[in-house]
Design a protein around this motif. Structure first.
Motif, PDB file in Angstrom:
ATOM      1  N   ALA A  16      42.421 -48.432  61.124  1.00 64.42           N
ATOM      2  CA  ALA A  16      42.754 -49.394  62.175  1.00 64.42           C
ATOM      3  C   ALA A  16      44.016 -50.185  61.860  1.00 64.42           C
ATOM      4  N   VAL A  17      44.403 -50.215  60.584  1.00 65.63           N
ATOM      5  CA  VAL A  17      45.561 -51.012  60.185  1.00 65.63           C
ATOM      6  C   VAL A  17      46.865 -50.461  60.767  1.00 65.63           C
ATOM      7  N   PRO A  18      47.187 -49.156  60.638  1.00 65.53           N
ATOM      8  CA  PRO A  18      48.443 -48.651  61.232  1.00 65.53           C
ATOM      9  C   PRO A  18      48.509 -48.844  62.740  1.00 65.53           C
ATOM     10  N   ALA A  19      47.376 -48.668  63.427  1.00 66.84           N
ATOM     11  CA  ALA A  19      47.371 -48.863  64.877  1.00 66.84           C
ATOM     12  C   ALA A  19      47.680 -50.316  65.232  1.00 66.84           C
ATOM     13  N   PRO A 135      45.349 -56.692  68.097  1.00 64.64           N
ATOM     14  CA  PRO A 135      45.305 -56.236  66.703  1.00 64.64           C
ATOM     15  C   PRO A 135      44.760 -57.284  65.737  1.00 64.64           C
ATOM     16  N   VAL A 136      45.079 -58.563  65.961  1.00 67.73           N
ATOM     17  CA  VAL A 136      44.599 -59.599  65.046  1.00 67.73           C
ATOM     18  C   VAL A 136      43.074 -59.690  65.091  1.00 67.73           C
ATOM     19  N   TRP A 142      37.146 -55.788  61.511  1.00 64.22           N
ATOM     20  CA  TRP A 142      36.979 -54.655  60.622  1.00 64.22           C
ATOM     21  C   TRP A 142      36.891 -55.060  59.153  1.00 64.22           C
ATOM     22  N   PHE A 143      37.360 -56.238  58.840  1.00 67.29           N
ATOM     23  CA  PHE A 143      37.333 -56.688  57.446  1.00 67.29           C
ATOM     24  C   PHE A 143      36.617 -58.044  57.331  1.00 67.29           C
ATOM     25  N   PRO A 144      35.324 -58.075  57.691  1.00 65.36           N
ATOM     26  CA  PRO A 144      34.595 -59.345  57.588  1.00 65.36           C
ATOM     27  C   PRO A 144      34.423 -59.805  56.146  1.00 65.36           C
ATOM     28  N   GLY A 148      40.615 -62.913  54.418  1.00 64.75           N
ATOM     29  CA  GLY A 148      41.942 -63.335  53.962  1.00 64.75           C
ATOM     30  C   GLY A 148      42.927 -62.188  53.988  1.00 64.75           C
ATOM     31  N   LEU A 149      42.486 -61.004  53.560  1.00 59.85           N
ATOM     32  CA  LEU A 149      43.334 -59.815  53.594  1.00 59.85           C
ATOM     33  C   LEU A 149      43.675 -59.432  55.027  1.00 59.85           C
ATOM     34  N   ALA A 150      42.683 -59.486  55.898  1.00 58.58           N
ATOM     35  CA  ALA A 150      42.909 -59.130  57.298  1.00 58.58           C
ATOM     36  C   ALA A 150      43.917 -60.084  57.946  1.00 58.58           C
TER      37      ALA A 150
END
Length: 205
Positions: A16-19, A135-136, A142-144, A148-150
């Motif tokens: 999901a990150v590249p999209a 996207p945000v 996707w990263f619960p 912080g990384l998300a």
């Protein structure tokens, strides 16, 4: 529907990150507005501002309206975005942003400031807002366990387009709208004469 875009249980969330980056980089071309401010105030004069040209005080608010619309859009359409899902929101963002650019082009071609305000300011701001939400919000979901990384990835995607689109827009403008040059006979080139013709007619009338 939201169910139609729900990923299977074995979906790799890093896909999901590249999209998300692709959406942000596309919408992030809004940050290249500063490249067009100077040319817009000398659309007729070409090398200097003419009497028919827009003033800088008329051009600068275009980006301000776009940013204001972004804030209003995220506040008003945020609940709908959560219900609709990322695909619907990203599609709406692309339609609004693309339509805003098309309307802005028409406004510049017709020398209509209201069309430019409506295109880049209103429609573009809606596309910017929806393109920011999709996207945000998706990355945070996707990263619960790594919020912080998300958030860091989302912010990186937001600011990266500044580095990409500003020089790209400057290069494209230079190639499509070259400055007027003089021939050996010191006569101005045709494009320069075409732009100066309305000025000369105004002065003589």
């Amino acid at each position: 529907s939201r169910e139609s875009c729900t990923a299977p249980s074995n979906f790799q969330r890093w896909r999901a990150v590249p999209a998300s980056f692709a959406i942000q980089i596309s919408i992030g071309s809004v940050y290249a507005w500063s490249v067009f401010s100077a040319p817009l105030v000398r659309e007729y004069g070409v090398v200097t501002q003419a009497s028919q040209d827009w003033t800088l005080s008329e051009v600068v608010p275009v980006f301000s309206i776009c940013a204001l619309t972004l804030g209003v859009c995220t506040a008003v359409l945020g609940p709908w975005a959560e219900r609709a899902g990322p695909r619907a929101v990203a599609t709406a963002a692309s339609v609004a942003w693309g339509g805003g650019l098309a309307l802005s082009a028409a406004g510049i071609h017709m020398h209509s400031m209201p069309l430019l305000y409506a295109g880049y300011g209103i429609l573009g701001g809606i596309g910017w807002g929806l393109g920011y939400i999709s996207p945000v919000s998706t990355l945070l979901k996707w990263f619960p366990d790594r919020r912080g990384l998300a958030t860091g990835l989302a912010l990186t995607a937001v600011r990266t387009p500044v580095v990409i689109h500003t020089p790209r827009a400057a290069v494209l403008y230079t190639k499509t709208q070259p400055p007027p040059k003089k021939h050996k006979s010191t006569r101005p080139c045709r494009s320069y004469a075409k732009h100066m013709a309305p000025l000369q007619a105004t002065r003589t009338s």
